[in-house]
Design an enzyme around this catalytic site. Structure first.
Site: not given
Length: 368
Positions: A89, A264
């Site tokens: 991320d 996710d």
């Protein structure tokens, strides 16, 4: 091509994502290892669950242990002894989660460090450089994850800033001669016209995959599914589609049906630490008194280490005593549950029986 579309069943897709560190079968679920670990598990235990790719966090690893420490090991993979692909991320989610201590400008975002309170400033270029040093297989562009609810005017302003950051992320990624993949993140809140604008501009810039951000941030389910259906129609069919942060089992089923390839979420691991366990018939709270004398395995249909070796009664005992072993065994099971679900979804798409699988799933989980 880094993404191969192998089969479809309606809008659902069976595919393969070819990364430098290995191949990922899609639809895929990626457990979250924010600090370079899936909480309580070794890399081998994560691999044993059927996990092929994990997610880690650029922002938090930048602050601790710091890039200098990770680079001593050569890469994030070697640092954490994980042999498969890693997606990172960009730090964009921290723009959302640390909203009380951050300042957004067109240049980037200023934060107070959650560790010691000192000021840090993250730009799109810096985020890409950090991910390059981590040697992430999939690098995410820097963006603002927009909270819900929000006004159309604010969301439009945010989308424009994120598009500027996307161009800068693309440019810095290319100048680093990075051989890995770069994914964009489509924003726009609950406004379809702003989602259209974001998707169109990002597709014009060109990326290896497209994530859908700004969902599962408190909006009603019907709104999330509405936006999801709308966006999937906009993304080129030859590119992987990644729904960020949504991860209840029913969310995975609905999103796969709409054409999502990657997910996710912290739900399986966080719920495990709190004693909420996913089983074939739904979910159970292992601390409940009804399991004190239950000598049956947690889930008779599960092949994980926990279910093969321990009873519900023992897991109940560990939870009541707050034993670390209980958290580990719970996490092993929940993660395997999610990966078995993805395996079953892939098989259903392969045999063009997805709708039947989903119908049976919902009938089964409603029994508890």
């Amino acid at each position: 091509m880094p993404f191969q579309l192998l089969q479809t069943d309606g809008h659902a897709r069976l595919g393969r994502l070819i990364c430098n560190q290995g191949i990922v079968d899609t639809p895929a679920f990626m457990p979250v290892g924010t600090y370079g670990s899936i909480k309580t598990l070794t890399a081998k235990e994560v691999e044993a669950s059927g996990t092929q790719i994990i997610l880690s966090n650029t922002f938090h690893l930048w602050l601790r242990p710091g890039l200098d420490i990770i680079k001593l090991h050569g890469s994030l993979h070697k640092f954490m002894s994980w042999n498969g692909p890693i997606i990172t991320d960009s730090g964009g989610f921290q723009v959302f989660s640390l909203s009380k201590t951050r300042t957004i400008t067109r240049k980037g975002v200023g934060f107070k460090s959650p560790i010691d309170g000192h000021l840090v400033f993250l730009t799109p270029e810096k985020s890409i450089e950090i991910q390059h040093d981590l040697q992430s297989d999939i690098v995410m562009i820097f963006d603002e994850c927009i909270s819900y609810p929000n006004t159309w005017d604010y969301v439009k302003k945010s989308v424009n800033i994120s598009l500027n950051w996307a161009e800068r992320s693309r440019l810095r990624f290319d100048t680093l001669h990075n051989s890995n993949m770069l994914f964009a993140i489509i924003q726009g809140g609950m406004y379809e016209n702003l989602r259209d604008m974001s998707a169109k501009e990002l597709i014009n810039i060109g990326f290896d995959g497209y994530a859908i951000g700004g969902l599962s941030v408190g909006e009603p389910k019907k709104e999330m599914y509405r936006i999801l259906s709308h966006i999937c129609k906009l993304i080129p069919t030859n590119k992987p589609r990644y729904l960020m942060g949504a991860g209840k089992p029913e969310d995975l089923l609905e999103a796969v049906q709409k054409g999502i390839d990657m997910f996710d979420c912290v739900i399986p691991t966080r719920n495990a630490r709190n004693g909420y366990l996913f089983v074939s018939d739904g979910t159970i709270k292992i601390r409940n008194a009804q399991y004190k004398k239950d000598t049956s395995p947690l889930d008779g249909n599960c092949d994980c280490y926990t279910c093969q070796h321990y009873s519900r009664s023992y897991l109940h005992h560990l939870d009541c005593c707050k034993e670390i072993l209980g958290v580990r065994l719970n996490t092993i099971h929940n993660l395997r549950y999610y990966q078995r679900l993805m395996e079953e979804l892939r098989q259903a798409i392969k045999t063009k029986s997805l709708q039947n699988f989903i119908d049976i799933f919902y009938k089964r989980v409603n029994r508890i």
